[in-house]
Write a protein that holds these residues in place. Structure first.
Motif, PDB file in Angstrom:
ATOM      1  N   MET A   1      -1.294  -6.809  12.511  1.00  0.00           N
ATOM      2  CA  MET A   1      -1.211  -5.876  11.396  1.00  0.00           C
ATOM      3  C   MET A   1      -0.050  -5.096  11.410  1.00  0.00           C
ATOM      4  O   MET A   1       0.087  -4.473  12.641  1.00  0.00           O
ATOM      5  CB  MET A   1      -2.475  -5.142  11.342  1.00  0.00           C
ATOM      6  CG  MET A   1      -2.431  -4.129  10.177  1.00  0.00           C
ATOM      7  SD  MET A   1      -4.047  -3.202   9.932  1.00  0.00           S
ATOM      8  CE  MET A   1      -5.401  -4.399   9.912  1.00  0.00           C
ATOM      9  N   SER A   2       0.957  -5.118  10.592  1.00  0.00           N
ATOM     10  CA  SER A   2       1.981  -4.193  10.792  1.00  0.00           C
ATOM     11  C   SER A   2       1.904  -2.859  10.456  1.00  0.00           C
ATOM     12  O   SER A   2       0.864  -2.235   9.986  1.00  0.00           O
ATOM     13  CB  SER A   2       3.139  -4.818   9.858  1.00  0.00           C
ATOM     14  OG  SER A   2       2.765  -4.679   8.401  1.00  0.00           O
ATOM     15  N   ALA A   3       2.780  -1.912  10.847  1.00  0.00           N
ATOM     16  CA  ALA A   3       2.799  -0.681  10.468  1.00  0.00           C
ATOM     17  C   ALA A   3       2.474  -0.087   9.219  1.00  0.00           C
ATOM     18  O   ALA A   3       1.986   0.894   8.804  1.00  0.00           O
ATOM     19  CB  ALA A   3       4.018   0.145  11.198  1.00  0.00           C
ATOM     20  N   LEU A   4       2.993  -1.035   8.105  1.00  0.00           N
ATOM     21  CA  LEU A   4       2.783  -0.510   6.763  1.00  0.00           C
ATOM     22  C   LEU A   4       1.444  -0.766   6.117  1.00  0.00           C
ATOM     23  O   LEU A   4       1.003  -0.452   5.116  1.00  0.00           O
ATOM     24  CB  LEU A   4       4.055  -1.160   6.121  1.00  0.00           C
ATOM     25  CG  LEU A   4       5.372  -0.881   6.349  1.00  0.00           C
ATOM     26  CD1 LEU A   4       6.211  -1.914   5.509  1.00  0.00           C
ATOM     27  CD2 LEU A   4       5.727   0.519   6.038  1.00  0.00           C
ATOM     28  N   PRO A   7      -5.712  -0.445   7.344  1.00  0.00           N
ATOM     29  CA  PRO A   7      -6.909  -1.324   7.596  1.00  0.00           C
ATOM     30  C   PRO A   7      -8.005  -1.021   6.322  1.00  0.00           C
ATOM     31  O   PRO A   7      -7.862   0.003   5.796  1.00  0.00           O
ATOM     32  CB  PRO A   7      -7.612  -1.026   8.797  1.00  0.00           C
ATOM     33  CG  PRO A   7      -6.969   0.466   9.126  1.00  0.00           C
ATOM     34  CD  PRO A   7      -5.784   0.396   8.456  1.00  0.00           C
ATOM     35  N   PRO A   8      -8.728  -1.906   5.880  1.00  0.00           N
ATOM     36  CA  PRO A   8      -9.548  -1.652   4.618  1.00  0.00           C
ATOM     37  C   PRO A   8     -10.619  -0.522   5.039  1.00  0.00           C
ATOM     38  O   PRO A   8     -11.072  -0.287   6.072  1.00  0.00           O
ATOM     39  CB  PRO A   8     -10.127  -2.874   4.213  1.00  0.00           C
ATOM     40  CG  PRO A   8      -9.941  -3.600   5.536  1.00  0.00           C
ATOM     41  CD  PRO A   8      -8.569  -3.250   6.249  1.00  0.00           C
ATOM     42  N   GLU A   9     -10.880   0.288   4.013  1.00  0.00           N
ATOM     43  CA  GLU A   9     -11.755   1.352   4.203  1.00  0.00           C
ATOM     44  C   GLU A   9     -13.206   0.750   4.456  1.00  0.00           C
ATOM     45  O   GLU A   9     -13.677   0.021   3.805  1.00  0.00           O
ATOM     46  CB  GLU A   9     -11.716   2.462   3.241  1.00  0.00           C
ATOM     47  CG  GLU A   9     -12.676   3.731   3.477  1.00  0.00           C
ATOM     48  CD  GLU A   9     -12.240   4.784   2.302  1.00  0.00           C
ATOM     49  OE1 GLU A   9     -12.567   5.666   2.646  1.00  0.00           O
ATOM     50  OE2 GLU A   9     -12.086   4.387   1.245  1.00  0.00           O
TER      51      GLU A   9
END
Length: 95
Positions: A1-4, A7-9
């Motif tokens: 996962m990139s910094a931009l 994660p889904p809530e």
């Protein structure tokens, strides 16, 4: 996962936030009036009934056109009932 990407809530966290927002609105605005509650019941009725009536009218037209008894009316009525109940459920959940 990139910094931009975020994660889904979590659904539980979203539900707690929604409940908190509803409680804050209730504390700020107070209880709804009886007239508003009756209006909501009326809207729920129309949300449920209109798709059913549309299914009946479309089904009757198709049955008259193709001389098929109630071949189209019954399934389109059930489809309208399902669509109306689904729409009412979504409207209640958003309120």
């Amino acid at each position: 996962m990139s910094a931009l990407q975020t994660p889904p809530e979590d659904p539980l966290i979203a539900s707690v936030r929604l409940r908190g927002a509803r409680r804050a609105r209730w504390l700020r605005d107070g209880e709804d009036s009886v007239a508003r509650r009756l209006a909501q019941i009326g809207v729920l009725g129309w949300i449920t009934v209109v798709p059913m009536l549309a299914g009946i009218f479309a089904g009757r037209w198709l049955d008259r056109t193709y001389h098929s008894g109630i071949f189209w009316t019954a399934p389109l009525l059930m489809l309208g009932a399902g669509l109306g109940c689904w729409s009412a459920w979504r409207w209640i959940k958003s309120a």
